[in-house]
Write an enzyme that holds these catalytic residues in place. Structure first.
Site, PDB file in Angstrom:
ATOM      1  N   CYS A  32      41.215  50.312  38.919  1.00 50.58           N
ATOM      2  CA  CYS A  32      41.781  49.983  37.597  1.00 50.58           C
ATOM      3  C   CYS A  32      40.971  50.637  36.483  1.00 50.58           C
ATOM      4  O   CYS A  32      41.514  50.987  35.426  1.00 50.58           O
ATOM      5  CB  CYS A  32      41.851  48.476  37.400  1.00 50.58           C
ATOM      6  SG  CYS A  32      40.263  47.632  37.623  1.00 50.58           S
ATOM      7  N   HIS A 327      38.499  43.286  35.852  1.00 51.79           N
ATOM      8  CA  HIS A 327      39.686  44.138  35.913  1.00 51.79           C
ATOM      9  C   HIS A 327      39.803  44.896  34.593  1.00 51.79           C
ATOM     10  O   HIS A 327      39.241  44.474  33.573  1.00 51.79           O
ATOM     11  CB  HIS A 327      40.916  43.245  36.143  1.00 51.79           C
ATOM     12  CG  HIS A 327      42.191  43.990  36.340  1.00 51.79           C
ATOM     13  ND1 HIS A 327      42.350  44.963  37.302  1.00 51.79           N
ATOM     14  CD2 HIS A 327      43.388  43.891  35.687  1.00 51.79           C
ATOM     15  CE1 HIS A 327      43.589  45.434  37.242  1.00 51.79           C
ATOM     16  NE2 HIS A 327      44.235  44.800  36.269  1.00 51.79           N
TER      17      HIS A 327
END
Length: 401
Positions: A32, A327
């Protein structure tokens, strides 16, 4: 993503930008950090346009039977962006497999499936692209292909964040300038004033992004002001003055000598805490404006960049409570619409939602989505900024066309 893509197309309806593509990127196990930065770069239009221009001008490398031998991170990135841009579908998901494999092959830090830092990846990527362009230029014996013959950001063509040798009093010999430098590179000047003889020494260094210390309940403007605040050098930190030929008390400050076309601001949200013996994430609330006016510009007799204006077009957001896990997502402005990119997912989002990633005034917030890397594009020149001859020619061509 089919239904999600259809949902996005339905939401935009007749207002879907002509020729634009909104694609999610597949996650290959904690990639990510890569996907969020790639989305920001894809919607950085000067970067995308120069990348496609480079690709077209170097097409022989891609049609050659030895094309695999010529493959590098730059060609992998161009292939990925072209795959998105030339898709018959308006929305969907692309797997950046070749690009990610090339990243991992080049840098062992990004191998495995550990959580990585998006800012470190951005620095690695831009420096790697510069290395490739400089090597290609040396082997061809001519400047790299670019649609503009002069730099919009200027300064020495070196690695990011002042890694070239500093040069006194703003005198330096410019090595090769690539189109990556023209887009992202700016120049900082470190002004040191001797308190005995009042002589000011300037040492310049280049940067691809500004890393700013942050404070609770602050703003980008106040962070920039602190970045350029005056520091007194005394006691063990005295400055060696060349004119006085001795150590003297002095005052120093860092200012922007030449701002870049694309201003990348990195908020230093991860701080090493001595008592804990580890890094901690700072969830501080830092307000960032949609429109930013630079005020900490060094005054030079040559050109005045004061009050240059920028517009926010991308935010890389870190989601999570600590530096070693979490994330990354991206919030991107495209054709007056704000979009939310979370790996494979792409959706519309209201501009007002950006306030949710400013941070929190609480030490342990419920919301852990915090703005981490901000991308601003120059929309208005400084009050005394000159227009280069090459830019005048480009504008003249546009009028003729």
């Amino acid at each position: 993503m089919g239904s999600a893509g259809s949902k996005l197309e339905k939401a935009l309806g007749d207002h879907f930008p002509e020729g634009e593509r909104y694609f999610g990127l597949e996650n290959f196990g904690n990639t990510c950090y890569c996907n969020s930065v790639l989305q920001a770069l894809f919607f950085c239009l000067p970067f995308r346009q120069q990348l496609f221009h480079y690709y077209a001008a170097n097409a022989k490398y891609h049609t050659d039977a030895q094309s695999h031998a010529e493959e590098n991170l730059l060609t992998c990135l161009a292939d990925l962006f072209l795959q998105i841009n030339s898709s018959k579908k308006k929305t969907g998901v692309i797997a950046p497999k070749r690009f990610v494999q090339r990243v991992k092959k080049l840098n062992e830090s990004f191998r495995g499936y550990m959580h990585q830092d998006a800012h470190e990846f951005l620095n690695f990527l831009l420096n790697e692209l510069v290395d490739i362009l400089e090597k290609e230029s040396s082997s061809k014996g001519s400047p790299d292909t670019s649609s503009s013959s002069s730099s919009s950001s200027g300064g020495p063509a070196s690695l990011a964040n002042g890694s070239h040798p500093p040069v006194a009093n703003g005198v330096n010999k410019d090595p090769h300038v690539t189109w990556v430098h023209k887009i992202f590179q700016g120049i900082l000047t470190n002004e040191t004033r001797c308190l005995r003889c009042e002589t000011v020494t300037n040492r310049d260094e280049t940067f691809f992004d500004l890393s700013l210390d942050i404070e609770q309940n602050s703003s980008i403007t106040s962070c920039l002001k602190n970045f350029s605040s005056t520091e007194t050098l005394n006691a063990a930190d005295k400055f060696f003055c060349d004119k006085c030929c001795s150590l003297q008390e002095a005052q120093k400050r860092m200012k922007i000598k030449k701002p870049p076309h694309i201003l990348v601001i990195h908020l230093k949200r991860f701080k090493y805490i001595e008592q804990l013996g580890r890094y901690k994430k700072l969830s501080y609330r830092v307000v960032f404006p949609m429109e930013l006016k630079l005020t900490n510009i060094a005054s030079t007799g040559d050109e005045d960049y004061a009050d240059r204006e920028y517009s926010l077009f991308a935010v890389v957001v870190h989601v999570g409570s600590g530096p070693n896990h979490g994330h990354y997502i991206s919030l991107i402005k495209s054709h007056s619409n704000w979009l939310f990119f979370d790996d494979e997912t792409v959706d519309m989002v209201d501009e007002s939602n950006l306030t949710n990633v400013f941070g929190s005034v609480q030490e342990y917030p419920g919301n852990t989505d915090h703005g981490y890397i901000l991308f601003y594009e120059c929309i208005a020149r400084g009050k005394g900024e000159k227009i280069k001859e090459s830019e005048k020619e480009e504008k003249e061509k546009e009028r003729v066309i």
